[in-house]
Design a protein around this motif. Structure first.
Motif, PDB file in Angstrom:
ATOM      1  N   ASN A 207       0.836  -1.210   0.000  1.00  0.00           N
ATOM      2  CA  ASN A 207       0.000   0.000   0.000  1.00  0.00           C
ATOM      3  C   ASN A 207       0.866   1.252   0.000  1.00  0.00           C
ATOM      4  N   LEU A 208       1.917   1.233   0.821  1.00  0.00           N
ATOM      5  CA  LEU A 208       2.826   2.365   0.909  1.00  0.00           C
ATOM      6  C   LEU A 208       3.593   2.539  -0.411  1.00  0.00           C
ATOM      7  N   HIS A 209       4.068   1.416  -0.960  1.00  0.00           N
ATOM      8  CA  HIS A 209       4.839   1.424  -2.207  1.00  0.00           C
ATOM      9  C   HIS A 209       4.032   2.079  -3.329  1.00  0.00           C
ATOM     10  N   LYS A 210       2.759   1.679  -3.428  1.00  0.00           N
ATOM     11  CA  LYS A 210       1.900   2.208  -4.487  1.00  0.00           C
ATOM     12  C   LYS A 210       1.567   3.678  -4.243  1.00  0.00           C
ATOM     13  N   SER A 211       1.251   4.011  -2.991  1.00  0.00           N
ATOM     14  CA  SER A 211       0.868   5.392  -2.673  1.00  0.00           C
ATOM     15  C   SER A 211       2.022   6.346  -2.944  1.00  0.00           C
ATOM     16  N   ILE A 212       3.209   5.987  -2.455  1.00  0.00           N
ATOM     17  CA  ILE A 212       4.384   6.848  -2.665  1.00  0.00           C
ATOM     18  C   ILE A 212       4.692   6.932  -4.160  1.00  0.00           C
ATOM     19  N   GLY A 213       4.527   5.811  -4.866  1.00  0.00           N
ATOM     20  CA  GLY A 213       4.789   5.797  -6.304  1.00  0.00           C
ATOM     21  C   GLY A 213       3.912   6.789  -7.062  1.00  0.00           C
TER      22      GLY A 213
ATOM     23  N   GLY B 194      18.160  11.432 -19.808  1.00  0.00           N
ATOM     24  CA  GLY B 194      16.971  10.977 -20.537  1.00  0.00           C
ATOM     25  C   GLY B 194      16.541   9.594 -20.095  1.00  0.00           C
ATOM     26  N   LEU B 195      17.528   8.713 -19.921  1.00  0.00           N
ATOM     27  CA  LEU B 195      17.222   7.347 -19.471  1.00  0.00           C
ATOM     28  C   LEU B 195      16.601   7.360 -18.080  1.00  0.00           C
ATOM     29  N   LEU B 196      17.110   8.219 -17.222  1.00  0.00           N
ATOM     30  CA  LEU B 196      16.579   8.269 -15.856  1.00  0.00           C
ATOM     31  C   LEU B 196      15.133   8.765 -15.850  1.00  0.00           C
ATOM     32  N   TYR B 197      14.864   9.845 -16.584  1.00  0.00           N
ATOM     33  CA  TYR B 197      13.486  10.359 -16.628  1.00  0.00           C
ATOM     34  C   TYR B 197      12.560   9.347 -17.303  1.00  0.00           C
ATOM     35  N   GLY B 198      12.978   8.847 -18.465  1.00  0.00           N
ATOM     36  CA  GLY B 198      12.147   7.882 -19.193  1.00  0.00           C
ATOM     37  C   GLY B 198      11.965   6.602 -18.411  1.00  0.00           C
ATOM     38  N   GLY B 199      13.060   6.136 -17.788  1.00  0.00           N
ATOM     39  CA  GLY B 199      12.993   4.911 -16.986  1.00  0.00           C
ATOM     40  C   GLY B 199      12.035   5.049 -15.830  1.00  0.00           C
ATOM     41  N   LEU B 200      12.049   6.221 -15.187  1.00  0.00           N
ATOM     42  CA  LEU B 200      11.133   6.444 -14.068  1.00  0.00           C
ATOM     43  C   LEU B 200       9.680   6.318 -14.525  1.00  0.00           C
ATOM     44  N   PHE B 201       9.367   6.972 -15.643  1.00  0.00           N
ATOM     45  CA  PHE B 201       7.998   6.878 -16.152  1.00  0.00           C
ATOM     46  C   PHE B 201       7.641   5.428 -16.467  1.00  0.00           C
ATOM     47  N   ALA B 202       8.567   4.715 -17.107  1.00  0.00           N
ATOM     48  CA  ALA B 202       8.282   3.334 -17.514  1.00  0.00           C
ATOM     49  C   ALA B 202       8.072   2.434 -16.290  1.00  0.00           C
ATOM     50  N   VAL B 203       8.906   2.635 -15.259  1.00  0.00           N
ATOM     51  CA  VAL B 203       8.742   1.824 -14.043  1.00  0.00           C
ATOM     52  C   VAL B 203       7.391   2.129 -13.401  1.00  0.00           C
ATOM     53  N   MET B 204       7.045   3.398 -13.350  1.00  0.00           N
ATOM     54  CA  MET B 204       5.772   3.782 -12.716  1.00  0.00           C
ATOM     55  C   MET B 204       4.580   3.224 -13.484  1.00  0.00           C
ATOM     56  N   ILE B 205       4.638   3.341 -14.813  1.00  0.00           N
ATOM     57  CA  ILE B 205       3.498   2.870 -15.615  1.00  0.00           C
ATOM     58  C   ILE B 205       3.369   1.348 -15.509  1.00  0.00           C
ATOM     59  N   SER B 206       4.504   0.643 -15.545  1.00  0.00           N
ATOM     60  CA  SER B 206       4.414  -0.821 -15.452  1.00  0.00           C
ATOM     61  C   SER B 206       3.891  -1.245 -14.078  1.00  0.00           C
ATOM     62  N   GLY B 207       4.290  -0.527 -13.041  1.00  0.00           N
ATOM     63  CA  GLY B 207       3.768  -0.844 -11.704  1.00  0.00           C
ATOM     64  C   GLY B 207       2.275  -0.609 -11.625  1.00  0.00           C
ATOM     65  N   TYR B 208       1.839   0.497 -12.187  1.00  0.00           N
ATOM     66  CA  TYR B 208       0.410   0.813 -12.231  1.00  0.00           C
ATOM     67  C   TYR B 208      -0.378  -0.288 -12.957  1.00  0.00           C
ATOM     68  N   LEU B 209       0.242  -0.820 -14.033  1.00  0.00           N
ATOM     69  CA  LEU B 209      -0.461  -1.842 -14.826  1.00  0.00           C
ATOM     70  C   LEU B 209      -0.545  -3.192 -14.100  1.00  0.00           C
ATOM     71  N   ILE B 210       0.322  -3.431 -13.103  1.00  0.00           N
ATOM     72  CA  ILE B 210       0.181  -4.654 -12.298  1.00  0.00           C
ATOM     73  C   ILE B 210      -1.076  -4.543 -11.447  1.00  0.00           C
TER      74      ILE B 210
ATOM     75  N   GLY C 112      17.292  -1.969 -13.872  1.00  0.00           N
ATOM     76  CA  GLY C 112      18.021  -1.194 -14.871  1.00  0.00           C
ATOM     77  C   GLY C 112      18.152   0.264 -14.462  1.00  0.00           C
ATOM     78  N   LEU C 113      17.052   0.815 -13.952  1.00  0.00           N
ATOM     79  CA  LEU C 113      17.053   2.216 -13.520  1.00  0.00           C
ATOM     80  C   LEU C 113      18.074   2.436 -12.411  1.00  0.00           C
ATOM     81  N   MET C 114      18.137   1.495 -11.467  1.00  0.00           N
ATOM     82  CA  MET C 114      19.091   1.603 -10.369  1.00  0.00           C
ATOM     83  C   MET C 114      20.528   1.543 -10.898  1.00  0.00           C
ATOM     84  N   SER C 115      20.740   0.713 -11.928  1.00  0.00           N
ATOM     85  CA  SER C 115      22.087   0.615 -12.511  1.00  0.00           C
ATOM     86  C   SER C 115      22.478   1.933 -13.171  1.00  0.00           C
TER      87      SER C 115
END
Lengths: 198, 194
Positions: free
Chosen positions: A66-72, A111-127, A167-170
């Protein structure tokens, strides 16, 4: 500490709004967003790995996600505001000692960091919304599902979410190492000006 | 005498050429196409209520003859990734290594080894159940619901059955609490005669 670094862009501090960026350094707003988000992003990565390892009877079994999703969700809003701020405000110029390849690499990594953040957030939302359920943000309001019901959506989005986050963390680690290289090897102001130091 | 021999040999020929209706079980294919068959399960949640789920994708066939039900046979193959408990995040968890581990064990199967008919219209169907890579003998309590012509020119027979398994027996040891170590599997299977 190192001996004081010679400023290659002298700052006339009284002329400048400390919240805004100048040609020479990042303003308080950009610095605060950068470091605040850095802490939250690394924290969310750790929380995500930890919460999926918990046993069923662990008190955090439900609270963690719940916290992970809310903060995300909040992070998504802050990221959009940050990009708007970046677009509206000046961007400090590259330092003179930055090589061309360094500038290019820097732009690609940002660019990778900004784009990666969006991609991680969207994929999490889709779960979480794969079956049409909404995401509750701190129990205050809900983000409704949009794309849902795709065959095995939660599994596919889950794999993407995990590996994009890794990948984003790397990339973020490379970004941090590059900043340390500028500070300790090149001894330039790249890191200092993102710390709000003169 | 000659006519009698002729009649006897004709009867014999008939008996040889026509399959013995009493002993030959009729083949049915389980109607998953029309979704008149369900593989469901339930597990206690904390001991306070039931959690229901089902497997959406499976297929199978059975042999059944009302005149000789003990000769019946059945096999069912379940696509474990099709688990559906009406909650995507839970289904994702059920598919991973904590439970079904579907990438490693994509199929669960039941193959009957024998049928014992009780007097009251029910039967015990014994067989080998393979789940999570582990095969164990189980007994499914089955009752027949009915059989007969359908309105579209076919012939159908339907059964329901249930059995209870202990998840740890199949190597699924994720701790759901002391009240939730077992899963009841409930089958409703309608077959269309081939």
């Amino acid at each position: 500490m190192n001996k004081p670094v010679v400023l290659d862009h002298p700052v006339k501090s009284k002329d400048i709004n400390p919240w805004r960026n100048s040609d020479a350094r990042w303003g308080r707003m950009a610095v605060g967003l950068h470091w605040g988000m850095a802490v939250v992003i690394v924290g969310l990565f750790g929380l995500g790995l930890w919460m999926t390892s918990l046993s069923y009877y662990d008190p955090w079994y439900k609270q963690g996600p719940n916290l992970h999703k809310s903060i995300g969700v909040v992070l998504f809003v802050v990221l959009v505001l940050r990009l708007m701020w970046r677009w509206l405000d000046n961007t400090p110029a590259s330092l003179d000692n930055h090589a061309n390849w360094e500038r290019k690499a820097g732009h690609i990594v940002h660019g990778l960091l900004y784009g990666g953040l969006f991609a991680v957030m969207i994929s999490g939302y889709l779960i979480s919304t794969a079956d049409g359920r909404a995401i509750s943000v701190f129990g205050l309001f809900e983000i409704p599902a949009t794309l849902s019901g795709v065959e095995k959506q939660e599994d596919i989005a889950g794999v993407i979410h995990l590996w994009l986050a890794v990948g984003l963390m790397s990339v973020a680690a490379g970004h941090a190492l590059a900043a340390l290289k500028h500070h300790f090897v090149d001894k330039d102001r790249t890191l200092r000006r993102m710390l709000g130091w003169p | 005498m000659k006519r009698l021999t002729l009649a006897a040999s004709a009867a014999l020929a008939l008996a040889v050429s026509t399959p013995n209706v009493g002993a030959q079980a009729t083949e049915y294919v389980i109607d998953t196409k029309g979704a008149h068959a369900f593989v469901q399960f339930r597990v206690k949640h904390l001991g306070y209520s039931w959690l229901y789920g089902r497997f959406n994708t499976f297929d199978g066939a059975f042999n059944y003859d009302a005149a000789n039900p003990e000769a019946s046979k059945i096999n069912v193959t379940i696509d474990t990734a099709s688990v559906d408990s009406n909650h995507a995040e839970r289904d994702k968890h059920l598919r991973n290594e904590d439970f079904l581990d579907v990438s490693k064990y994509p199929k669960a199967t039941f193959v009957s080894t024998g049928v014992k008919v009780n007097g009251d219209g029910t039967a015990h169907v014994m067989g080998d159940f393979t789940l999570h890579g582990v095969t164990k003998p189980i007994t499914i309590d089955v009752s027949k619901m009915g059989e007969g012509k359908d309105p579209w020119g076919g012939y159908r027979a339907g059964f329901e059955g249930s059995t209870t398994i202990t998840m740890a027996d199949y190597g699924m040891t994720f701790n759901l609490g002391p009240a939730s170590t077992q899963a009841e599997i409930m089958l409703t299977l309608e077959g269309i005669r081939k």
